[in-house]
Design a protein around this motif. Sequence first.
Motif, mmCIF file in Angstrom:
data_model
loop_
_atom_site.group_PDB
_atom_site.id
_atom_site.type_symbol
_atom_site.label_atom_id
_atom_site.label_comp_id
_atom_site.label_asym_id
_atom_site.label_seq_id
_atom_site.Cartn_x
_atom_site.Cartn_y
_atom_site.Cartn_z
ATOM 1 N N ASN A 255 0.743 -0.830 3.023
ATOM 2 C CA ASN A 255 0.567 0.315 3.918
ATOM 3 C C ASN A 255 1.596 1.404 3.645
ATOM 4 O OD1 ASN A 255 -0.560 1.770 6.012
ATOM 5 N ND2 ASN A 255 -0.224 0.220 7.571
ATOM 6 N N ARG A 256 1.374 2.596 4.183
ATOM 7 C CA ARG A 256 2.372 3.661 4.194
ATOM 8 C C ARG A 256 3.190 3.557 5.468
ATOM 9 N NH1 ARG A 256 1.993 8.303 1.402
ATOM 10 N NH2 ARG A 256 4.000 8.706 2.420
ATOM 11 N N GLU B 103 5.344 1.139 2.232
ATOM 12 C CA GLU B 103 5.987 1.893 1.168
ATOM 13 C C GLU B 103 6.016 3.357 1.596
ATOM 14 O OE1 GLU B 103 7.619 1.017 -1.303
ATOM 15 O OE2 GLU B 103 7.023 -1.042 -1.777
ATOM 16 N N HIS C 169 2.989 7.595 -2.394
ATOM 17 C CA HIS C 169 1.744 7.170 -3.031
ATOM 18 C C HIS C 169 2.042 6.408 -4.332
ATOM 19 C CE1 HIS C 169 -0.744 9.611 -0.340
ATOM 20 N NE2 HIS C 169 0.154 10.564 -0.475
ATOM 21 N N ILE D 261 2.953 2.875 -3.684
ATOM 22 C CA ILE D 261 1.749 2.076 -3.393
ATOM 23 C C ILE D 261 1.120 1.587 -4.693
ATOM 24 C CG2 ILE D 261 -0.610 2.188 -2.505
ATOM 25 C CD1 ILE D 261 1.358 2.065 -0.248
ATOM 26 N N GLY E 190 -4.177 -0.518 -1.527
ATOM 27 C CA GLY E 190 -3.373 0.347 -0.671
ATOM 28 C C GLY E 190 -4.158 1.616 -0.422
#
Length: 341
Positions: free
Chosen positions: A225-226, A257, A260, A263, A275
Amino acid sequence: MQIQVRPSITTVNPRLGGEDSVDLLWLSAILKDIKAGSSLIEAAKKAGTSYRGAWEKLNSVEDALLTPIIIRTKGHGSKLTSFGEFFLKFIDDLRDSNQQYVKPYQEILAKKIGELGIENDRRWRFASSSDAIIQQSVSEVKGFDLKIAGSSEALEKLLNNEADLAGYHVSDKKRSKVIHSHLSKNDLQIYPVMKRIQGLIVKKGNPLGIQSIADLTNPKVRFINRQTGSGTRLLLDSLLKDEAISPSEINGYDHEEFTHTAISNAILAGKADVGIGVKNIALENGLNFIPLKDEIFFVAMKKDVATQSIAKKLIKKIRSNSEAMPGYKAVSLNSQIISWI
């Protein structure tokens, strides 16, 4: 030249210690939303602030004043105390007085600095959500110090005068209008710069056959995930809500994380199967991409910053670079996204 004098209150930083300050105009917006019935989470989102950030700032103000401003009741949201009602009116009165007497001095100071040519050596503070186009453009247009942050954090820094510009992205038209209205009321200039595609990034060949958000509930699928407060995380949460999927059903929802690229690196390293991120990152790393939703990326700044030639050059460069990147498209006019603002 960004010079703006705004009333603030000196507090103690709860994490770092030492003195800190809270912008009282930001606090006024939060208190008004709570008074109107919004929860602290809703008020924080409208103010472009993370929930955690708003909670810490409110606590620090209450500690400084030695008096509660809001009452928090589990399951029933928050409401202003009687002192909170008084303090809200106090801030509004102070704001009116500040505008009347301070603005002429701000203009005198800005004019003098401009005459001295100090502006030419100024490095503008740019807080922005993680994006390859933003990073490329800043490297090509000298004069900006870029700090990568989630969309909410970037806007919070701009509103608290901790940044001169903020880059943020939204995928929901209703939320975009709320943010645009709030920023406009704070005398900020907002530029739509590009449209990009967010989606699921999966291993090359998509061995698990992942096709949609619903597939993330498969216990064999490891998700990455972000971070909380990022625009990408907000997008995921809205998609999960639309599908009536609980985060607890996703294996790895709490594994985070901050970019991008991070990920994609986690997927390449075999630490995760899927992700969420932007298309160009998947393509650059030889990964598969399942599109989910378009979103608009904006850059907001103070109006006096917007008059600087370097700011105009940056906006132009972002739009130009986005045209050459897969998964992106330049957006240059408000009329192109009228339903978003």
